[in-house]
Design an enzyme around this catalytic site. Structure first.
Site, short mmCIF file in Angstrom:
data_model
loop_
_atom_site.label_atom_id
_atom_site.label_comp_id
_atom_site.label_asym_id
_atom_site.label_seq_id
_atom_site.Cartn_x
_atom_site.Cartn_y
_atom_site.Cartn_z
N SER A 24 0.86 -1.18 0.00
CA SER A 24 0.00 0.00 0.00
C SER A 24 0.89 1.22 0.00
O SER A 24 1.75 1.36 0.86
CB SER A 24 -0.88 -0.01 1.24
OG SER A 24 -1.84 0.98 1.14
N CYS A 25 0.72 2.07 -1.00
CA CYS A 25 1.57 3.25 -1.08
C CYS A 25 1.09 4.29 -0.07
O CYS A 25 -0.08 4.36 0.22
CB CYS A 25 1.49 3.86 -2.47
SG CYS A 25 1.74 2.65 -3.73
N VAL A 26 2.00 5.08 0.41
CA VAL A 26 1.61 6.13 1.35
C VAL A 26 0.72 7.14 0.64
O VAL A 26 0.95 7.43 -0.50
CB VAL A 26 2.84 6.83 1.93
CG1 VAL A 26 2.44 8.01 2.78
CG2 VAL A 26 3.66 5.86 2.73
#
Lengths: 415, 104
Positions: B102-104
């Protein structure tokens, strides 16, 4: 005369025009931007509009004041890119050819993607603050707020500025306290993630802050539909959250033009080399900011750092060289936490946000991942920096596109 | 790095139980991973697992929900009924692939 064409006059597109106009000879390169907008918006300012911190006038300027000198601006809607013919077809029937294309078309909230969300409760009891119209409508709605269940919600990831919904919670807590409504309002933060944030150190710190401010967190909530009659959200596994006022972040998707052009993935993001920012499909198409599928935050700071890399790589591409400038995913975000304080995050593809000081070790002056008044002042100063430094393509001293580990505490010492 | 015995074969996993080395995965391992999650694999499950496998080999990433819908032609409600409580994470684990980033 060759043409460098930029689609999108938002943060990334405008900054690229500024950078490249300074680098490309005017007698060899025509630089042209196409966008459908009349005005340029300072999007971080939308967060402040519902609480009256910024007025409408703070967040936009006419496009003519923002587009750099020597750059041609065309107000038009793009139908599609015909990449094989190196041209863009416009909805008004015209076409625009290019030698190099930069796609900077951003992301957009799409409430229609969730069943019932864009129905009869939309802009009545369901609001968003990621558009100018949305922030304006929410400001009006809050004026009549007397208390009840305020639900701040994220539909799905990725979203533009992933910290903004948390900031909305913190600012709402402060605003409600100032207006004597906090004890009459239950605030919930509803997220599809397993915690307050994606990465462990920041998630722990921000999660604790939500708790301190009496904001309850509903995690792992994957929204299936909204029932506007009963003012409730229902998840795919049949959990329910009811609201009196729902402030949601709808699904964020790339421009539908990307899909019509056959350039995108299932979210209409353009598959992009995460280091060089060149389109994976076409060597003369480059992509910047939220329009890419690169695995970092969708935020203006990312577009800013990408600009430096992309400028180098486009110049290299024109010289026929291999692309050597590499983007590391650097993002740098202020988080307003209310009552005149704020946080700062600094991270990249490989390194999660950590505690410490920024940009210098020990002296800072900014503090990473902890609350300070200076961080808040930094965020408020950013509006001036945006209009006067970033958009004209001027450098910010001491903050380069490559993330630095100086001043950062390693995870064992963090938190 | 924890090592588990699945279907008589030692398999390396990370702390959350995701396989570290996809070469150690096979259909018996998948059945054992599924059993740990309380799932008995059927043809419907395999349609999803096969799509993840194919897509991962093409793109190097576990497909998200919209990709499952649009490219895999798999409905979200089916994903939730077949892999309850976090279908993408569970299906990724049973497929022998890493936890979706999950990308920030």
């Amino acid at each position: 005369m060759k043409t460098l064409l930029i689609l999108g006059a938002g943060t990334g597109g405008t900054m690229m025009a500024s950078h490249l106009r300074k680098k490309l000879p005017g007698n060899e390169w025509n630089i042209r931007i196409i966008d459908r907008a009349l005005d340029h918006y300072y999007q971080p300012g939308f967060l402040f509009m519902p609480f009256g911190i910024y007025s409408e006038k703070d967040v936009y300027r006419p496009m003519g004041r923002v587009i750099p000198k020597g750059v041609e601006y065309t107000e038009a809607e793009v139908d599609r890119v015909d990449a094989d013919a190196n041209r863009v077809l416009l909805k008004n029937g015209n076409a625009a050819g290019y030698d190099i294309l930069i796609v900077a078309t951003g992301v957009h909230p799409e409430p229609e993607q969730v069943e019932g969300m864009a129905g009869p409760d939309w802009r009545k009891n369901i609001h968003e603050f990621y558009t100018f119209e949305g922030a304006k409508a929410l400001a009006a709605r809050l004026k009549s707020w007397k208390g009840g269940r305020l639900v701040v919600h994220v539909c799905e990831m990725p979203i533009k500025c992933p910290v903004a919904p948390l900031e909305f919670c913190f600012l709402a807590d402060a605003w409600l306290t100032q207006h004597g409504l906090r004890d009459k309002t239950d605030i919930s933060y509803v997220t599809p993630l397993s915690g307050a944030f994606t990465k462990p150190v920041a998630s722990g710190i921000l999660g604790r802050l939500l708790g301190e401010k009496r904001i309850s967190v509903v995690h792992d909530f994957a929204i299936a539909r909204v029932d506007p009659e009963d003012h409730r959200m229902v998840s795919w596994d049949e959990k329910e959250v009811t609201y009196d006022l729902l402030v949601t972040v709808p699904p964020n998707m790339g421009d539908p033009m990307i899909e019509r052009s056959g350039l995108g993935d299932e979210m209409n993001f353009v598959p992009t080399d995460k280091h060089t920012l060149q389109s994976k499909a076409h060597k003369n198409i480059f992509v910047i900011g939220d329009a890419t599928d690169v695995p970092t935050s969708k935020a203006g700071s990312v577009a800013h750092f990408e600009c430096e890399v992309l400028t180098e790589n486009i110049l290299g591409h024109i010289r026929g060289e291999e692309l050597t400038a590499h983007f590391d995913g650097h993002a740098n975000c202020f988080i307003e936490s209310g009552h005149g304080k704020g946080f700062l995050l600094d991270f990249n593809y490989d390194q999660e946000p950590l505690t410490g000081t920024f940009p210098f070790p020990v002296v800072g002056p900014m503090k990473l991942l902890s609350e300070s008044r200076l961080n808040h002042l930094g965020k408020m100063a950013f509006k001036w920096i945006y209009w006067n430094v970033l958009l004209p393509g001027l450098p910010i001293p001491f903050v380069g596109h490559k993330m630095s580990m100086a001043g950062k505490n390693l995870p064992s010492k963090a938190a | 790095m924890p090592t588990k015995i699945f279907a008589g074969t030692p398999v390396d996993t990370d702390d959350e139980g995701y396989l570290v080395n996809h070469a150690q995965w096979n259909k018996d391992v998948a059945a054992a991973l599924a059993a740990e999650e309380g799932i008995t694999l059927t043809d419907s499950h395999w349609k999803i697992l096969d799509f993840i496998d194919k897509d991962f080999k093409e793109r190097g990433a576990v497909p998200g929900m919209r990709r499952m819908n649009k490219i895999g032609n798999i409905a979200t409600k089916d994903l939730y009924s077949l892999f309850p409580d976090g279908p993408i994470k569970k299906a990724a684990k049973i497929s022998g692939y890493p936890k979706p980033a999950s990308c920030v």
